[in-house]
Design a protein around this motif. Structure first.
Motif, PDB file in Angstrom:
ATOM      1  N   LYS A 267       0.845  -1.197   0.000  1.00  0.00           N
ATOM      2  CA  LYS A 267       0.000   0.000   0.000  1.00  0.00           C
ATOM      3  C   LYS A 267       0.880   1.247   0.000  1.00  0.00           C
ATOM      4  O   LYS A 267       2.032   1.222   0.437  1.00  0.00           O
ATOM      5  CB  LYS A 267      -0.907   0.031   1.238  1.00  0.00           C
ATOM      6  CG  LYS A 267      -2.075  -0.930   1.196  1.00  0.00           C
ATOM      7  CD  LYS A 267      -2.976  -0.735   2.400  1.00  0.00           C
ATOM      8  CE  LYS A 267      -4.165  -1.672   2.364  1.00  0.00           C
ATOM      9  NZ  LYS A 267      -5.043  -1.507   3.546  1.00  0.00           N
ATOM     10  N   MET A 268       0.289   2.336  -0.475  1.00  0.00           N
ATOM     11  CA  MET A 268       0.946   3.643  -0.403  1.00  0.00           C
ATOM     12  C   MET A 268       0.514   4.345   0.874  1.00  0.00           C
ATOM     13  O   MET A 268      -0.659   4.321   1.242  1.00  0.00           O
ATOM     14  CB  MET A 268       0.587   4.501  -1.620  1.00  0.00           C
ATOM     15  CG  MET A 268       0.964   3.879  -2.960  1.00  0.00           C
ATOM     16  SD  MET A 268       2.734   3.675  -3.179  1.00  0.00           S
ATOM     17  CE  MET A 268       3.226   5.377  -3.386  1.00  0.00           C
ATOM     18  N   ILE A 288      14.289   5.767   5.221  1.00  0.00           N
ATOM     19  CA  ILE A 288      13.106   4.947   4.947  1.00  0.00           C
ATOM     20  C   ILE A 288      13.367   4.007   3.778  1.00  0.00           C
ATOM     21  O   ILE A 288      13.018   2.825   3.804  1.00  0.00           O
ATOM     22  CB  ILE A 288      11.887   5.860   4.659  1.00  0.00           C
ATOM     23  CG1 ILE A 288      11.465   6.585   5.942  1.00  0.00           C
ATOM     24  CG2 ILE A 288      10.719   5.052   4.096  1.00  0.00           C
ATOM     25  CD1 ILE A 288      10.414   7.658   5.726  1.00  0.00           C
ATOM     26  N   THR A 289      14.016   4.515   2.731  1.00  0.00           N
ATOM     27  CA  THR A 289      14.316   3.687   1.563  1.00  0.00           C
ATOM     28  C   THR A 289      15.323   2.584   1.900  1.00  0.00           C
ATOM     29  O   THR A 289      15.213   1.456   1.392  1.00  0.00           O
ATOM     30  CB  THR A 289      14.850   4.571   0.421  1.00  0.00           C
ATOM     31  OG1 THR A 289      13.832   5.488   0.024  1.00  0.00           O
ATOM     32  CG2 THR A 289      15.261   3.729  -0.777  1.00  0.00           C
ATOM     33  N   LEU A 290      16.289   2.892   2.754  1.00  0.00           N
ATOM     34  CA  LEU A 290      17.300   1.896   3.114  1.00  0.00           C
ATOM     35  C   LEU A 290      16.719   0.774   3.971  1.00  0.00           C
ATOM     36  O   LEU A 290      17.296  -0.315   4.046  1.00  0.00           O
ATOM     37  CB  LEU A 290      18.452   2.565   3.863  1.00  0.00           C
ATOM     38  CG  LEU A 290      19.405   3.423   3.021  1.00  0.00           C
ATOM     39  CD1 LEU A 290      20.359   4.193   3.923  1.00  0.00           C
ATOM     40  CD2 LEU A 290      20.180   2.564   2.040  1.00  0.00           C
ATOM     41  N   THR A 291      15.589   1.024   4.623  1.00  0.00           N
ATOM     42  CA  THR A 291      14.975   0.020   5.479  1.00  0.00           C
ATOM     43  C   THR A 291      14.082  -0.884   4.636  1.00  0.00           C
ATOM     44  O   THR A 291      13.081  -0.412   4.082  1.00  0.00           O
ATOM     45  CB  THR A 291      14.137   0.696   6.586  1.00  0.00           C
ATOM     46  OG1 THR A 291      14.947   1.650   7.273  1.00  0.00           O
ATOM     47  CG2 THR A 291      13.619  -0.333   7.569  1.00  0.00           C
ATOM     48  N   PRO A 292      14.406  -2.163   4.484  1.00  0.00           N
ATOM     49  CA  PRO A 292      13.593  -3.060   3.644  1.00  0.00           C
ATOM     50  C   PRO A 292      12.130  -3.073   4.065  1.00  0.00           C
ATOM     51  O   PRO A 292      11.804  -3.067   5.256  1.00  0.00           O
ATOM     52  CB  PRO A 292      14.249  -4.428   3.876  1.00  0.00           C
ATOM     53  CG  PRO A 292      15.659  -4.113   4.233  1.00  0.00           C
ATOM     54  CD  PRO A 292      15.576  -2.844   5.039  1.00  0.00           C
ATOM     55  N   GLY A 293      11.257  -3.072   3.059  1.00  0.00           N
ATOM     56  CA  GLY A 293       9.817  -3.065   3.314  1.00  0.00           C
ATOM     57  C   GLY A 293       9.169  -1.722   3.079  1.00  0.00           C
ATOM     58  O   GLY A 293       7.943  -1.624   2.975  1.00  0.00           O
ATOM     59  N   ARG A 314       4.337  -0.805   7.635  1.00  0.00           N
ATOM     60  CA  ARG A 314       3.564   0.434   7.780  1.00  0.00           C
ATOM     61  C   ARG A 314       3.474   0.849   9.249  1.00  0.00           C
ATOM     62  O   ARG A 314       3.587   2.034   9.579  1.00  0.00           O
ATOM     63  CB  ARG A 314       2.155   0.260   7.204  1.00  0.00           C
ATOM     64  CG  ARG A 314       2.107   0.326   5.706  1.00  0.00           C
ATOM     65  CD  ARG A 314       0.687   0.433   5.196  1.00  0.00           C
ATOM     66  NE  ARG A 314      -0.081  -0.791   5.439  1.00  0.00           N
ATOM     67  CZ  ARG A 314      -0.026  -1.863   4.673  1.00  0.00           C
ATOM     68  NH1 ARG A 314       0.778  -1.883   3.624  1.00  0.00           N
ATOM     69  NH2 ARG A 314      -0.767  -2.920   4.933  1.00  0.00           N
ATOM     70  N   GLU A 315       3.245  -0.124  10.126  1.00  0.00           N
ATOM     71  CA  GLU A 315       3.152   0.196  11.549  1.00  0.00           C
ATOM     72  C   GLU A 315       4.466   0.774  12.070  1.00  0.00           C
ATOM     73  O   GLU A 315       4.473   1.749  12.822  1.00  0.00           O
ATOM     74  CB  GLU A 315       2.779  -1.068  12.334  1.00  0.00           C
ATOM     75  CG  GLU A 315       1.358  -1.549  12.090  1.00  0.00           C
ATOM     76  CD  GLU A 315       1.072  -2.872  12.785  1.00  0.00           C
ATOM     77  OE1 GLU A 315       1.980  -3.330  13.523  1.00  0.00           O
ATOM     78  OE2 GLU A 315      -0.019  -3.421  12.590  1.00  0.00           O
ATOM     79  N   ASP A 316       5.570   0.150  11.671  1.00  0.00           N
ATOM     80  CA  ASP A 316       6.872   0.665  12.099  1.00  0.00           C
ATOM     81  C   ASP A 316       7.104   2.078  11.582  1.00  0.00           C
ATOM     82  O   ASP A 316       7.656   2.934  12.292  1.00  0.00           O
ATOM     83  CB  ASP A 316       7.990  -0.259  11.606  1.00  0.00           C
ATOM     84  CG  ASP A 316       7.999  -1.598  12.328  1.00  0.00           C
ATOM     85  OD1 ASP A 316       7.397  -1.676  13.410  1.00  0.00           O
ATOM     86  OD2 ASP A 316       8.605  -2.559  11.804  1.00  0.00           O
ATOM     87  N   LEU A 317       6.681   2.331  10.341  1.00  0.00           N
ATOM     88  CA  LEU A 317       6.861   3.652   9.748  1.00  0.00           C
ATOM     89  C   LEU A 317       6.066   4.708  10.505  1.00  0.00           C
ATOM     90  O   LEU A 317       6.584   5.773  10.855  1.00  0.00           O
ATOM     91  CB  LEU A 317       6.428   3.616   8.278  1.00  0.00           C
ATOM     92  CG  LEU A 317       6.448   4.943   7.517  1.00  0.00           C
ATOM     93  CD1 LEU A 317       7.878   5.437   7.350  1.00  0.00           C
ATOM     94  CD2 LEU A 317       5.788   4.787   6.148  1.00  0.00           C
TER      95      LEU A 317
END
Length: 349
Positions: A267-268, A288-293, A314-317
């Motif tokens: 999802k976006m 954020i990009t370096l973190t897989p997922g 998404r929850e971690d973000l």
């Protein structure tokens, strides 16, 4: 009214108290530093009043939200600049002029003067690039109008951008040496810290070329070695934290990929990050990009568009761990305690 019925005169504020009208500008950060230094050097307990005069009427809308966001940033800047002098320098912020439309320099001066007089403050410091009405220069007329109210007014002595094409920033030897050192260090890092004469010579040549080319466009303001040292220390801690988050995310994504049912739910996600300038926003976007997922798709000022692969990502973000860590690096511990994206969304609802 008899003498016995007379209201007591309002107690005058300390002489070091200052009112500073604010708006987004290229010199606002330096203006905040200027008034904090003056307050600290005075040696007397002082209160710095930062006010945002609203050009649109009412305490709602985009401008009001933008004003509060800017004033929160200024509070963090003051806390950073005053250091251990919190007992000497306090800060108050306010939005003024919400009850009327501000149009002319006189309107702005009246709103500022009313705030200052209510608090017994007699001195106003103006950001040299203060232009609340947009591109139209307002400062000379505003300064004249404020003087007409009986307040003392001065312009902050800070570095200003030049107006000569693409290389628009004034830079000194400090900025050149900083950029040279960073470039040389990065070159040696890529060379595996091999301090051979060849690497030292080519590294110095490359760093000199980079510093000479980007000297006037990479850094603004004076180089504060103490602040840079503190931020570098925070950055080292952040690097360890980021590597740990990347390792955890790799394990989570490996589990998802190897799971027979492949439990993905792409999802976006869109949210407004609580960071306020280019470098912190770029740091957060790349982290954020370096973190897989998760993958940063677009950044428009503070508005982030992120592609997330799983609900856990998404929850971690939205829990804001990375955002809080980035704020810690650039703004200090108090900024790290600010609400996460999910907490801000709950408040808005």
């Amino acid at each position: 009214m008899t003498d016995g019925d007379a209201e007591p005169a309002e107690e005058a504020a300390p002489s070091g108290d200052i009112v500073v009208p604010v708006e987004e500008s290229s010199t606002l950060r330096n203006t905040v530093g200027f008034v904090v230094r003056q307050a600290v050097e005075s040696g007397e307990p002082s209160t710095l009043h930062f006010v945002f005069p609203l050009s649109s009427r009412g305490a709602v809308g985009d401008e009001y939200d933008r004003a509060n966001d800017l004033l929160e940033r200024i509070e963090l800047w003051v806390e950073e600049d005053r250091g251990d002098n919190g007992d000497l320098v306090s800060v108050e912020t306010a939005v003024v002029g919400a009850d009327e439309y501000l149009f002319s320099p006189g309107d702005y001066a009246d709103a500022i003067a009313e705030y200052a007089e209510d608090r017994g403050v007699r001195r106003v410091v103006l950001d040299p690039e203060y232009r609340p009405t947009g591109a139209t220069p307002l400062l000379p007329a505003l300064e004249w109008e404020i003087k007409g109210t009986g307040l003392d007014v001065e312009e902050a002595t800070v570095e200003r951008e030049t107006r000569r094409g693409r290389l628009v920033r004034r830079s000194g030897v400090g900025q050149f040496l900083l950029l040279f050192g960073l470039s040389a260090g990065f070159y040696l890092f890529l060379a595996g810290w091999s301090l051979t004469p060849y690497n030292l010579l080519t590294g110095a040549a490359s760093a000199g070329a980079v510093a000479a080319t980007l000297w006037h466009v990479s850094f603004t303001g004076a180089v504060d070695l103490r602040r840079l040292t503190v931020q570098f220390g925070r950055l080292c801690l952040y690097a360890v934290f980021l590597l740990w988050e990347i390792a955890k995310a790799n394990i989570q994504i490996a589990y998802v990929v190897l799971h027979p049912s492949l439990p993905i739910d792409p999802k976006m996600v869109e949210f407004d990050a609580d960071v306020w300038s280019t470098v912190p926003a770029a740091t957060l976007a790349n982290s954020i990009t370096l973190t897989p997922g998760t993958l940063t798709v677009d950044v428009q000022r503070r508005h982030f568009t992120i592609h997330s692969l799983t609900p856990g990502a998404r929850e971690d973000l939205l829990d804001g761990k990375l955002e809080r860590a980035v704020r810690f690096v650039f703004y200090g511990r108090s900024a790290a305690r600010r609400p996460s994206p999910s907490e801000r969304e709950e408040v808005e609802e």
